[in-house]
Scaffold this motif. Sequence first.
Motif, PDB file in Angstrom:
ATOM      1  N   PHE A 100      -8.144   1.288   3.778  1.00  0.00           N
ATOM      2  CA  PHE A 100      -8.813   2.180   4.720  1.00  0.00           C
ATOM      3  C   PHE A 100      -9.337   1.369   5.895  1.00  0.00           C
ATOM      4  O   PHE A 100     -10.018   0.366   5.726  1.00  0.00           O
ATOM      5  CB  PHE A 100      -9.967   2.928   4.053  1.00  0.00           C
ATOM      6  N   PHE A 101      -9.004   1.840   7.118  1.00  0.00           N
ATOM      7  CA  PHE A 101      -9.423   1.183   8.357  1.00  0.00           C
ATOM      8  C   PHE A 101     -10.576   1.950   9.009  1.00  0.00           C
ATOM      9  O   PHE A 101     -10.532   3.175   9.111  1.00  0.00           O
ATOM     10  CB  PHE A 101      -8.271   1.155   9.366  1.00  0.00           C
ATOM     11  N   SER A 102     -11.560   1.213   9.490  1.00  0.00           N
ATOM     12  CA  SER A 102     -12.609   1.770  10.346  1.00  0.00           C
ATOM     13  C   SER A 102     -12.428   1.118  11.705  1.00  0.00           C
ATOM     14  O   SER A 102     -12.610  -0.094  11.858  1.00  0.00           O
ATOM     15  CB  SER A 102     -13.996   1.458   9.784  1.00  0.00           C
ATOM     16  N   VAL A 103     -12.063   1.928  12.707  1.00  0.00           N
ATOM     17  CA  VAL A 103     -11.642   1.380  13.998  1.00  0.00           C
ATOM     18  C   VAL A 103     -12.499   1.928  15.139  1.00  0.00           C
ATOM     19  O   VAL A 103     -12.547   3.139  15.370  1.00  0.00           O
ATOM     20  CB  VAL A 103     -10.159   1.728  14.280  1.00  0.00           C
TER      21      VAL A 103
ATOM     22  N   ALA B 118       0.823  -1.222   0.000  1.00  0.00           N
ATOM     23  CA  ALA B 118       0.000   0.000   0.000  1.00  0.00           C
ATOM     24  C   ALA B 118       0.849   1.260   0.000  1.00  0.00           C
ATOM     25  O   ALA B 118       1.896   1.323   0.643  1.00  0.00           O
ATOM     26  CB  ALA B 118      -0.931  -0.008   1.211  1.00  0.00           C
ATOM     27  N   GLY B 119       0.362   2.262  -0.724  1.00  0.00           N
ATOM     28  CA  GLY B 119       1.013   3.567  -0.722  1.00  0.00           C
ATOM     29  C   GLY B 119       0.299   4.553   0.184  1.00  0.00           C
ATOM     30  O   GLY B 119       0.928   5.323   0.902  1.00  0.00           O
TER      31      GLY B 119
ATOM     32  N   GLY C 185       1.949   7.593   2.280  1.00  0.00           N
ATOM     33  CA  GLY C 185       0.795   8.466   2.479  1.00  0.00           C
ATOM     34  C   GLY C 185      -0.052   7.927   3.617  1.00  0.00           C
ATOM     35  O   GLY C 185      -0.364   6.728   3.657  1.00  0.00           O
ATOM     36  N   PHE C 186      -0.395   8.783   4.576  1.00  0.00           N
ATOM     37  CA  PHE C 186      -1.184   8.323   5.720  1.00  0.00           C
ATOM     38  C   PHE C 186      -2.016   9.478   6.267  1.00  0.00           C
ATOM     39  O   PHE C 186      -1.557  10.622   6.315  1.00  0.00           O
ATOM     40  CB  PHE C 186      -0.270   7.797   6.837  1.00  0.00           C
ATOM     41  N   LEU C 187      -3.237   9.166   6.693  1.00  0.00           N
ATOM     42  CA  LEU C 187      -4.059  10.167   7.376  1.00  0.00           C
ATOM     43  C   LEU C 187      -4.948   9.476   8.403  1.00  0.00           C
ATOM     44  O   LEU C 187      -5.628   8.498   8.103  1.00  0.00           O
ATOM     45  CB  LEU C 187      -4.933  10.945   6.388  1.00  0.00           C
ATOM     46  N   LEU C 188      -4.928  10.007   9.614  1.00  0.00           N
ATOM     47  CA  LEU C 188      -5.840   9.586  10.667  1.00  0.00           C
ATOM     48  C   LEU C 188      -7.016  10.553  10.690  1.00  0.00           C
ATOM     49  O   LEU C 188      -6.829  11.770  10.739  1.00  0.00           O
ATOM     50  CB  LEU C 188      -5.127   9.595  12.022  1.00  0.00           C
TER      51      LEU C 188
END
Length: 269
Positions: free
Chosen positions: A207-210, A11-12, A91-94
């Motif tokens: 994409f995570f849904s936590v 994943a990028g 690339g990452f976003l919370l």
Amino acid sequence: MKGIVEVLKRAGKVGVLTGAGISAESGIPTFRGKDGLWNRFDPTELATYEAFLRNPKLVWKWYLWRMHLISKARPNPGHYAVAEMENLFPGFLLITQNVDGLHRLAGSKKFVELHGNIFQGKCRSCGRLYLEEEFSSLWPFSSRGFLSSITEEELKEKVFSEVDKGNLPECLTCKSIVGPGVVWFGESLPEEALERAFSFASESDVFFSVGTSALVQPAASIPLLAKRSGAVLVEVNPEETPISPYCDFVFRGSASEVLPQIVSLLGAP
């Protein structure tokens, strides 16, 4: 577990949406908590601009009580795992629905707080936002450090008594009373934060849904947008949610259990 790890290694861009579940593991209380004083009030009648105009002292006492309880909490392994994920992908976003600021305390830097931050201040008259450090300088009662150092009895005897005397935060720009930096019922989410969240979700590879119920809009639609845009959708939640049938990977466990395992496996040779 190995399946999602293999996907993540390719994943990028990875996005993570967190909800109340991840902070519940740190002991963050619900709206009502155990204090009988506040059980006489409807939270929806305290968390509105109309309520603030009607009785700012009461609203601020309720928020200070919540802030006092939240100030005692510390990030858990789930928060730290999310912070570590930030360093593992180009690339990452919370994207968080929580207002407690625990992600920042855990070390996260690339994040948006959709519902604001309870330790910040916001003037509803002129729109000025006071970040946590600035607001605690403006009004020391709001300081996370101060609130964590006192007992509930001291909160009521010392802080509430000052609020009753009219010691409330005053905006440096327009001199109006500043309210807490959260999104109240009836208010729109911060436009910039929402746009950033939707934009990143539409470009995510995973994409995570936590720890989110996936019921509160518009946040609940973000994971599905990611899925429609081609992302591998992952849910981490002890309970089934409305988005569960659409997920490619589902982990029925807590964030503090599942996320550290994934991060650990990502670092394995």
